[in-house]
Scaffold this motif. Structure first.
Motif, PDB file in Angstrom:
ATOM      1  N   TYR A 140       0.821  -1.212   0.000  1.00 54.12           N
ATOM      2  CA  TYR A 140       0.000   0.000   0.000  1.00 54.12           C
ATOM      3  C   TYR A 140       0.855   1.261   0.000  1.00 54.12           C
ATOM      4  N   HIS A 141       0.260   2.302  -0.583  1.00 54.87           N
ATOM      5  CA  HIS A 141       0.889   3.616  -0.683  1.00 54.87           C
ATOM      6  C   HIS A 141       0.087   4.614   0.132  1.00 54.87           C
ATOM      7  N   PHE A 142       0.764   5.396   0.982  1.00 53.79           N
ATOM      8  CA  PHE A 142       0.092   6.431   1.760  1.00 53.79           C
ATOM      9  C   PHE A 142       0.023   7.691   0.909  1.00 53.79           C
ATOM     10  N   PHE A 143      -1.216   8.068   0.559  1.00 54.77           N
ATOM     11  CA  PHE A 143      -1.455   9.119  -0.423  1.00 54.77           C
ATOM     12  C   PHE A 143      -1.467  10.508   0.216  1.00 54.77           C
ATOM     13  N   LEU A 144      -0.790  11.470  -0.434  1.00 52.41           N
ATOM     14  CA  LEU A 144      -0.788  12.859  -0.002  1.00 52.41           C
ATOM     15  C   LEU A 144      -1.524  13.697  -1.045  1.00 52.41           C
ATOM     16  N   PRO A 145      -2.727  14.183  -0.730  1.00 54.20           N
ATOM     17  CA  PRO A 145      -3.545  14.888  -1.724  1.00 54.20           C
ATOM     18  C   PRO A 145      -2.915  16.162  -2.281  1.00 54.20           C
ATOM     19  N   HIS A 146      -1.984  16.767  -1.530  1.00 51.22           N
ATOM     20  CA  HIS A 146      -1.364  18.003  -2.005  1.00 51.22           C
ATOM     21  C   HIS A 146      -0.165  17.738  -2.919  1.00 51.22           C
ATOM     22  N   LYS A 147       0.108  16.471  -3.204  1.00 56.07           N
ATOM     23  CA  LYS A 147       1.165  16.096  -4.137  1.00 56.07           C
ATOM     24  C   LYS A 147       0.534  15.514  -5.404  1.00 56.07           C
ATOM     25  N   SER A 148       1.285  15.491  -6.472  1.00 51.91           N
ATOM     26  CA  SER A 148       0.787  14.979  -7.745  1.00 51.91           C
ATOM     27  C   SER A 148       0.400  13.507  -7.631  1.00 51.91           C
ATOM     28  N   GLY A 149      -0.832  13.187  -7.977  1.00 51.07           N
ATOM     29  CA  GLY A 149      -1.268  11.794  -7.953  1.00 51.07           C
ATOM     30  C   GLY A 149      -0.514  10.957  -8.967  1.00 51.07           C
ATOM     31  N   LEU A 150      -0.209  11.512 -10.115  1.00 52.41           N
ATOM     32  CA  LEU A 150       0.522  10.800 -11.152  1.00 52.41           C
ATOM     33  C   LEU A 150       1.927  10.442 -10.689  1.00 52.41           C
ATOM     34  N   TRP A 151       2.622  11.408 -10.102  1.00 56.77           N
ATOM     35  CA  TRP A 151       3.987  11.148  -9.649  1.00 56.77           C
ATOM     36  C   TRP A 151       4.008  10.169  -8.481  1.00 56.77           C
ATOM     37  N   GLN A 152       3.007  10.227  -7.627  1.00 56.82           N
ATOM     38  CA  GLN A 152       2.936   9.260  -6.525  1.00 56.82           C
ATOM     39  C   GLN A 152       2.734   7.850  -7.056  1.00 56.82           C
ATOM     40  N   ALA A 153       1.895   7.701  -8.079  1.00 56.25           N
ATOM     41  CA  ALA A 153       1.654   6.379  -8.678  1.00 56.25           C
ATOM     42  C   ALA A 153       2.918   5.839  -9.319  1.00 56.25           C
ATOM     43  N   ARG A 154       3.657   6.690 -10.015  1.00 51.43           N
ATOM     44  CA  ARG A 154       4.914   6.257 -10.646  1.00 51.43           C
ATOM     45  C   ARG A 154       5.929   5.797  -9.602  1.00 51.43           C
ATOM     46  N   PHE A 155       6.023   6.571  -8.520  1.00 49.79           N
ATOM     47  CA  PHE A 155       6.947   6.213  -7.441  1.00 49.79           C
ATOM     48  C   PHE A 155       6.561   4.880  -6.806  1.00 49.79           C
ATOM     49  N   PHE A 156       5.275   4.671  -6.604  1.00 49.11           N
ATOM     50  CA  PHE A 156       4.768   3.420  -6.029  1.00 49.11           C
ATOM     51  C   PHE A 156       5.147   2.226  -6.913  1.00 49.11           C
ATOM     52  N   LEU A 157       4.935   2.351  -8.209  1.00 47.88           N
ATOM     53  CA  LEU A 157       5.231   1.250  -9.134  1.00 47.88           C
ATOM     54  C   LEU A 157       6.731   1.008  -9.295  1.00 47.88           C
ATOM     55  N   GLN A 158       7.528   2.041  -9.124  1.00 50.80           N
ATOM     56  CA  GLN A 158       8.982   1.863  -9.166  1.00 50.80           C
ATOM     57  C   GLN A 158       9.489   1.068  -7.963  1.00 50.80           C
ATOM     58  N   THR A 159       8.756   1.163  -6.870  1.00 50.71           N
ATOM     59  CA  THR A 159       9.181   0.514  -5.618  1.00 50.71           C
ATOM     60  C   THR A 159       8.651  -0.904  -5.489  1.00 50.71           C
ATOM     61  N   VAL A 160       7.425  -1.131  -5.942  1.00 55.24           N
ATOM     62  CA  VAL A 160       6.759  -2.414  -5.727  1.00 55.24           C
ATOM     63  C   VAL A 160       6.654  -3.196  -7.031  1.00 55.24           C
ATOM     64  N   LYS A 161       7.088  -4.445  -6.991  1.00 55.33           N
ATOM     65  CA  LYS A 161       6.929  -5.348  -8.131  1.00 55.33           C
ATOM     66  C   LYS A 161       5.935  -6.437  -7.726  1.00 55.33           C
ATOM     67  N   VAL A 162       4.719  -6.322  -8.241  1.00 51.23           N
ATOM     68  CA  VAL A 162       3.694  -7.302  -7.894  1.00 51.23           C
ATOM     69  C   VAL A 162       3.841  -8.543  -8.768  1.00 51.23           C
ATOM     70  N   GLU A 163       3.365  -9.662  -8.228  1.00 50.03           N
ATOM     71  CA  GLU A 163       3.441 -10.936  -8.938  1.00 50.03           C
ATOM     72  C   GLU A 163       2.084 -11.631  -8.882  1.00 50.03           C
ATOM     73  N   LYS A 164       1.979 -12.683  -9.645  1.00 47.31           N
ATOM     74  CA  LYS A 164       0.769 -13.493  -9.637  1.00 47.31           C
ATOM     75  C   LYS A 164       0.528 -14.031  -8.223  1.00 47.31           C
ATOM     76  N   GLY A 165      -0.713 -13.917  -7.763  1.00 51.56           N
ATOM     77  CA  GLY A 165      -1.058 -14.399  -6.426  1.00 51.56           C
ATOM     78  C   GLY A 165      -0.999 -13.334  -5.353  1.00 51.56           C
ATOM     79  N   ASP A 166      -0.490 -12.123  -5.714  1.00 49.39           N
ATOM     80  CA  ASP A 166      -0.494 -11.024  -4.748  1.00 49.39           C
ATOM     81  C   ASP A 166      -1.885 -10.380  -4.700  1.00 49.39           C
ATOM     82  N   LEU A 167      -2.135  -9.668  -3.616  1.00 52.74           N
ATOM     83  CA  LEU A 167      -3.331  -8.842  -3.542  1.00 52.74           C
ATOM     84  C   LEU A 167      -3.137  -7.601  -4.414  1.00 52.74           C
TER      85      LEU A 167
END
Length: 300
Positions: A161-188
């Protein structure tokens, strides 16, 4: 001389029956008088207070609320929503749910995931865990990589999970989240945690949140889960993200007091659980459906 007039004989005096003397009236002591006066004052105060309460609209409001709460409790019992305490977990857990989980961050420190998995209290055990990965556009949880690696080894199904900050860019937060987390089959599915405005308008918050979830879905092919507390959802999100799976925080209640039409699948019902292998208190969660529904939710 005329004969002397004879005086009638004076009747003999009858003996008077002695009467009992009346006992002298007892005088009350000063202490007794003071006690009686104090008692009378207390009674007058009590009666006056009772009248004020009965005449007060606040009293009637309290009575109505109490009646409503009692009636809801009766209905809950009738629907088999018992609220039982599990001693080992040190929390009350709503009944009727079979899949339980936790969510963790660096606050819980170094976790022994084998002990977490082995814990069992009358059939209740940990099946899944949501693990904090990122916050905003720069902050990564220092324990994320370890938790993301060790929890699945113990047999626990995980989601990040990512803790969202509404005063920051939602797009940049999503990119940062995906750069950090590598999901696999069977994950939530991935989760965005939004629970505060941070002086941002509700409309701006929803705009940035929409950018975040849209980017995640486009890149992964899976809609992210939205986590929030019940009041934030009802005040700012209800009616805007209805096609997303919701994870709702609503503590210390036997039932989740939310519309049955709401698409919630996870309920964070306590933040005070004690789990073997974790030194700090932990949030406790349930999944709404059965094991079949749970596995359908996992990333294919």
């Amino acid at each position: 001389m005329p004969p002397p007039v004879k005086k009638p004989p004076v009747p003999a005096k009858k003996d008077k029956v002695p009467q009992k003397a009346k006992a002298p009236a007892k005088r009350k002591t000063a202490a007794q008088k003071k006690k009686e006066q104090t008692t009378a004052v207390y009674w007058r105060i009590a009666i006056a207070g009772l009248l004020l309460i009965l005449l007060s609209p606040f009293y009637y409001g309290y009575v109505l609320r109490s009646f409503s709460a009692t009636w809801r409790w009766i209905l809950d019992i009738g629907q088999d929503t018992k609220y039982r305490t599990y001693k080992n977990f040190n929390v009350r857990i709503p009944s009727g749910y079979t899949i339980h989980g936790i969510d963790v961050s660096s606050y819980q420190g170094k976790i022994n995931w084998q002990k977490v998995k082995a814990m069992n209290d009358d059939g209740v055990h940990i099946t899944f865990a949501f693990i904090k990965a990122t916050e905003g556009v720069l902050s990564m949880d220092p324990y994320f990589q370890r938790n993301w690696r060790e929890a699945p080894k113990a047999g626990i199904i995980c989601g990040a999970y990512h803790f969202f900050l509404p005063h920051k860019s939602g797009l940049w937060q999503a990119r940062f989240f995906l750069q950090t987390v590598k999901v696999e089959k069977g994950d939530l599915p991935m989760v965005v945690d939004v629970e505060q405005l941070y002086k941002t308008s509700p409309a701006k918050m929803r705009e940035q949140l929409s950018s975040f979830v849209t980017y995640i879905e486009n890149k992964t092919g899976v809609k992210p889960i939205i986590y929030t507390n019940i009041s934030f959802y009802q005040d700012y999100l209800q009616g805007y993200f209805d096609d997303y799976t919701l994870w709702i925080a609503h503590y210390y209640q036997p039932v989740l007091n939310i519309s049955s039409k709401t698409n919630w699948q996870f309920w964070q019902h306590s933040d005070k659980a004690r789990i073997n292998g974790i030194s700090q208190k932990v949030d406790f969660n349930i999944f709404k459906g059965d094991s079949t529904a749970f596995h359908k939710l996992l990333i294919p």
